[in-house]
Design a protein around this motif. Structure first.
Motif, mmCIF file in Angstrom:
data_model
loop_
_atom_site.group_PDB
_atom_site.id
_atom_site.type_symbol
_atom_site.label_atom_id
_atom_site.label_comp_id
_atom_site.label_asym_id
_atom_site.label_seq_id
_atom_site.Cartn_x
_atom_site.Cartn_y
_atom_site.Cartn_z
ATOM 1 N N TRP A 136 -0.151 -4.405 0.582
ATOM 2 C CA TRP A 136 0.396 -5.187 -0.550
ATOM 3 C C TRP A 136 1.883 -5.439 -0.842
ATOM 4 O O TRP A 136 2.389 -6.134 -1.467
ATOM 5 C CB TRP A 136 -0.394 -4.475 -1.788
ATOM 6 N N HIS A 174 -4.856 -10.516 -5.574
ATOM 7 C CA HIS A 174 -4.419 -9.382 -6.347
ATOM 8 C C HIS A 174 -5.181 -9.202 -7.688
ATOM 9 O O HIS A 174 -5.521 -8.165 -7.994
ATOM 10 C CB HIS A 174 -2.867 -9.567 -6.642
ATOM 11 N N ALA A 211 -3.245 -3.053 -8.517
ATOM 12 C CA ALA A 211 -4.093 -3.340 -7.148
ATOM 13 C C ALA A 211 -4.592 -2.109 -6.667
ATOM 14 O O ALA A 211 -5.734 -2.049 -6.458
ATOM 15 C CB ALA A 211 -3.209 -3.611 -6.182
#
Length: 506
Positions: free
Chosen positions: A350, A452, A322
């Protein structure tokens, strides 16, 4: 001849007959790339014409290609699919400075050049040219080829190509015709090999060298759980075939050298005219449902006794992927790294999403389950209709990952209606097999992992364009951002959506 005292020793190869000369031309053609200049020397009758024609025909993948002599025109251009190539004959050139008038720099800026009688321009050719001399012998068609390299990586490239030729010979494919096959975005290279009616794919994948440490003393590839040699491919291939999936048969392997000779599954595509073929994507979704119904091992033992441990798609791997968005895309667009506040908020967001997937079922994620790696085989039935390739980076992760790779294909636009149909058909097939299947959890994970994946690939394609000189990947960016916007609409991604709304470069 340009050959400094610090250059590697010349490489001498004996060619038993004309067929050996033709094979040598193919070996060179397989490693030729834009910017290369091949300076071909030799007396009349030494075989320069034979080698030049064979090299150009291999690049064209056309054994009947007309190759006229450029003796009088000086330059004969070819606009091949891989890249343009100029064939030069400098016999009639009187002054080395005339090479500039021919536009050699421009030729090498876009493609490669094959130059006969290069001594007429010695001192005016690039320092990293490959100098090659052909000499006749007293033994009929026999020739001797001698290579001289001053600068660049020609020695390494030629050595690798000649090693692949030896691998093919030792595998029972003596005298195989070699042709370039478009590969993926990695360092792996692919070729077709053909002997008579037999044909196969040769994979040339040297062990991945460790890059610089990026976190905890480890290189990116190790943190992201990327395959470091061909053994993972062999292991995953073995397991897939044992369970009835159409992975290629491996005819020969030299895992230490990084060479595989594998079944050619064909060229059938799941796309047509740049658009997905709905029926074929539906078949790919159905295959995933079957694949996820299998109990996959965490270890696979190879024939040589080596054990491949299928890595977990863990937090470290997901996060470092990411963060490619922060590392490459953000500074590319803004000219500066993300602010400390933005980077911290990105990581927090995230990490919370990864937490949400902690209890989700795990399975094998082939990781690049999308159109370039799905081979449609019209004559087959069931899952055998889809050949599977490029699965060496398989990990154990959430079930939704490969579904996201398919339904939000990075290389071709999947309309939103088809995307939803693919997810719905996958869910329905899973529910048929398992009444306890968590459809809502799958859809949540799908939204997280598709967001993602879009985030990661935006970073990867930026890196390919800026670091690796492959700007063509930037053409996919609008599609990726559209996918990202779709995924961020899921309620579970509300917090990370606020990050993109606030911090993402506009």
């Amino acid at each position: 001849m340009s050959n400094s005292t610090s250059a590697p020793a010349p490489l001498r190869i004996e060619l038993a007959d004309e067929r050996a000369t033709l094979r040598l031309a193919e070996d060179i053609a397989m490693v030729l790339r834009p910017g290369d200049a091949v300076a071909l020397q030799g007396d009349l009758g030494a075989g320069k014409t034979t080698l030049s024609r064979a090299l150009l025909r291999a690049l064209a993948d056309d054994p009947a290609l007309e190759v006229p002599s450029p003796t009088f025109t000086l330059v004969q251009p070819y606009d091949f699919k891989r890249f343009p190539v100029a064939h030069l004959d400098l016999y009639r050139m009187e002054d080395p400075d005339e090479i500039d008038e021919l536009g050699l720099d421009e030729m090498l800026g876009e493609g490669a050049a094959l130059i006969e009688w290069p001594e007429r321009a010695e001192g005016a050719l690039p320092a990293d040219s490959l100098w090659m001399t052909l000499e006749a012998t007293d033994a009929g068609e026999a020739r001797v080829a001698t290579f001289y390299v001053n600068e660049g990586d020609w020695a390494e490239r030629l050595s690798r190509s000649f090693a692949l030729r030896r691998f093919l010979d030792e595998a029972g494919w003596q005298g195989a015709s070699r042709r370039f096959l478009q590969g993926d975005a990695s360092a792996r290279r692919y070729e077709t090999a053909r002997v008579g009616e037999r044909h196969a794919i040769a994979m040339n994948a040297p062990a991945r060298p460790d890059g610089p440490p990026v976190r905890d003393g480890k290189p990116y590839s190790r943190i992201a759980r990327l395959a470091e040699d061909v053994r993972p491919f062999v292991a995953i291939d073995k397991a897939l075939r044992e369970r009835g999936f159409a992975a290629p048969e491996i005819y020969a392997a030299d895992c230490g050298a990084g060479f595989l000779l594998i079944e050619d599954l064909g060229r059938g595509a799941v796309v047509a005219d740049g658009a997905p073929i709905g029926e074929r994507y539906q078949a790919a979704a159905a295959l995933l449902a079957d694949l996820h119904a299998c109990d996959w091992p965490r270890e696979v033992t190879l024939e040589d006794g080596c054990v491949h441990h299928v890595p977990a798609y863990d937090r470290d791997a997901l996060m470092i992927e990411a963060e490619l968005y922060l590392d490459w895309y953000v500074p590319d667009v803004t000219g500066a790294p993300a602010s400390a506040e933005a980077a911290a908020a990105f990581r927090d967001g995230w990490n919370r999403l990864i937490d949400l997937m902690d209890g989700s079922p795990r399975t094998w994620c082939l990781r690049d389950y999308h159109s370039p790696n799905l081979i449609w085989r019209e004559e087959r039935t069931g899952n055998d209709r889809l050949g599977l390739i490029d699965f060496q980076d398989t990990v154990i992760g959430p079930e939704a990952y490969d579904l996201a790779s398919l339904a939000q294909d990075a290389r071709v636009t999947v309309p939103e209606a088809l995307e939803e149909a693919l997810v719905a058909s996958y869910v329905a097939l899973r529910e048929e097999r398992d009444a306890s299947f968590d459809a809502e959890g799958l859809r949540r994970d799908y939204a997280i992992l598709s967001a993602h994946r879009a985030t990661k690939i935006i970073g990867i394609f930026t890196r390919l364009a800026r670091r690796d000189g492959k700007p063509g990947y930037l053409a996919h960016m609008p599609r990726l951002f559209a996918y990202l916007e779709r995924s961020l609409s899921h309620p579970a991604l509300a917090d990370i959506k606020l990050w993109y709304d606030r911090f993402a470069p506009k």
